[in-house]
Design an enzyme around this catalytic site. Structure first.
Site, PDB file in Angstrom:
ATOM      1  N   HIS A   1       0.842  -1.190   0.000  1.00 24.21           N
ATOM      2  CA  HIS A   1       0.000   0.000   0.000  1.00 24.21           C
ATOM      3  C   HIS A   1       0.882   1.247   0.000  1.00 24.21           C
ATOM      4  O   HIS A   1       2.095   1.158   0.213  1.00 24.21           O
ATOM      5  CB  HIS A   1      -0.951  -0.005   1.212  1.00 24.21           C
ATOM      6  CG  HIS A   1      -0.268  -0.012   2.541  1.00 24.21           C
ATOM      7  ND1 HIS A   1      -0.257  -1.100   3.382  1.00 24.21           N
ATOM      8  CD2 HIS A   1       0.457   0.947   3.175  1.00 24.21           C
ATOM      9  CE1 HIS A   1       0.424  -0.801   4.480  1.00 24.21           C
ATOM     10  NE2 HIS A   1       0.870   0.427   4.370  1.00 24.21           N
TER      11      HIS A   1
HETATM   12  P1  TYD Z   1      -2.104  -3.448   7.576  1.00 26.29           P
HETATM   13  O1  TYD Z   1      -1.806  -2.008   7.464  1.00 26.29           O
HETATM   14  O2  TYD Z   1      -2.972  -4.098   6.542  1.00 26.29           O
HETATM   15  O3  TYD Z   1      -0.756  -4.284   7.690  1.00 26.29           O
HETATM   16  P2  TYD Z   1       0.421  -4.360   6.629  1.00 26.29           P
HETATM   17  O4  TYD Z   1       0.057  -3.413   5.529  1.00 26.29           O
HETATM   18  O5  TYD Z   1       1.624  -3.932   7.377  1.00 26.29           O
HETATM   19  O6  TYD Z   1       0.511  -5.767   6.155  1.00 26.29           O
HETATM   20  O7  TYD Z   1      -2.745  -3.677   8.992  1.00 26.29           O
HETATM   21  C1  TYD Z   1      -3.218  -4.937   9.426  1.00 26.29           C
HETATM   22  C2  TYD Z   1      -4.458  -4.724  10.289  1.00 26.29           C
HETATM   23  O8  TYD Z   1      -4.160  -3.943  11.434  1.00 26.29           O
HETATM   24  C3  TYD Z   1      -5.563  -3.992   9.536  1.00 26.29           C
HETATM   25  O9  TYD Z   1      -6.790  -4.605   9.880  1.00 26.29           O
HETATM   26  C4  TYD Z   1      -5.526  -2.611  10.096  1.00 26.29           C
HETATM   27  C5  TYD Z   1      -4.979  -2.790  11.492  1.00 26.29           C
HETATM   28  N1  TYD Z   1      -4.173  -1.637  11.970  1.00 26.29           N
HETATM   29  C6  TYD Z   1      -4.683  -0.822  12.970  1.00 26.29           C
HETATM   30  O10 TYD Z   1      -5.811  -1.009  13.475  1.00 26.29           O
HETATM   31  N2  TYD Z   1      -3.910   0.229  13.410  1.00 26.29           N
HETATM   32  C7  TYD Z   1      -2.690   0.476  12.892  1.00 26.29           C
HETATM   33  O11 TYD Z   1      -2.010   1.441  13.325  1.00 26.29           O
HETATM   34  C8  TYD Z   1      -2.168  -0.370  11.838  1.00 26.29           C
HETATM   35  C9  TYD Z   1      -0.814  -0.129  11.238  1.00 26.29           C
HETATM   36  C10 TYD Z   1      -2.951  -1.419  11.428  1.00 26.29           C
END
Ligand code: TYD
Length: 132
Positions: free
Chosen positions: A50
């Protein structure tokens, strides 16, 4: 210009061991509103995929290592986060992916804003459209 903006954290250790300080608006070039960390990432799993519209972040592997792909829509660069003294700045609108996490990897991330799902661009085609 390179997409990669390393931030070197000076180790302040002595003969007892090492110490690194991350200070908002000093070592970290923004006021920090949120800190999170990824650990226990399973073998073969890649994360990220992303970009953020407004968020600034700094990422550092405090233990272990992972490979990060950065992409501004024109160029891709690949780097290893493999030292607790070496952070990488992630400005807005940089697509990023993390691969090849070592089993012991703890990836610490400092962020300029609270969590906001609306700030994410999770579709690569949408990302390419908005950076053009
Ligand atoms: P995500 O950003 O999809 O992880 P990555 O991109 O690093 O693989 O986040 C995973 C899950 O955690 C998603 O459901 C959103 C949640 N999340 C939060 O609630 N707060 C946060 O600060 C972050 C980074 C993620």
């Amino acid at each position: 210009m390179s997409l990669v903006q390393w931030i070197n954290f000076p180790p302040l250790g002595d003969d007892r061991g090492a110490l690194v300080v991350l200070e908002a608006e000093k070592t970290i070039p923004f006021p920090v509103k949120r800190v999170y960390y990824l650990f226990g990432t399973k073998e073969g799993v890649a994360r990220g995929f992303h970009a953020h519209k407004k968020l600034w972040q700094v990422a550092v592997c405090v233990t272990g290592k992972c490979r990060m792909v950065l992409d501004d829509g024109k160029t891709k660069e690949v780097v290893w986060l493999d030292k607790p003294t070496k952070g990488i700045a992630l400005p807005p609108m940089i697509w990023h992916e993390m691969h090849d996490f070592s089993p012991d990897c703890v990836l610490l991330v400092l962020a300029s804003e609270h969590y906001d799902e609306n700030d994410y661009v999770r579709n690569y085609d949408d990302f390419l459209k908005s950076v053009k």
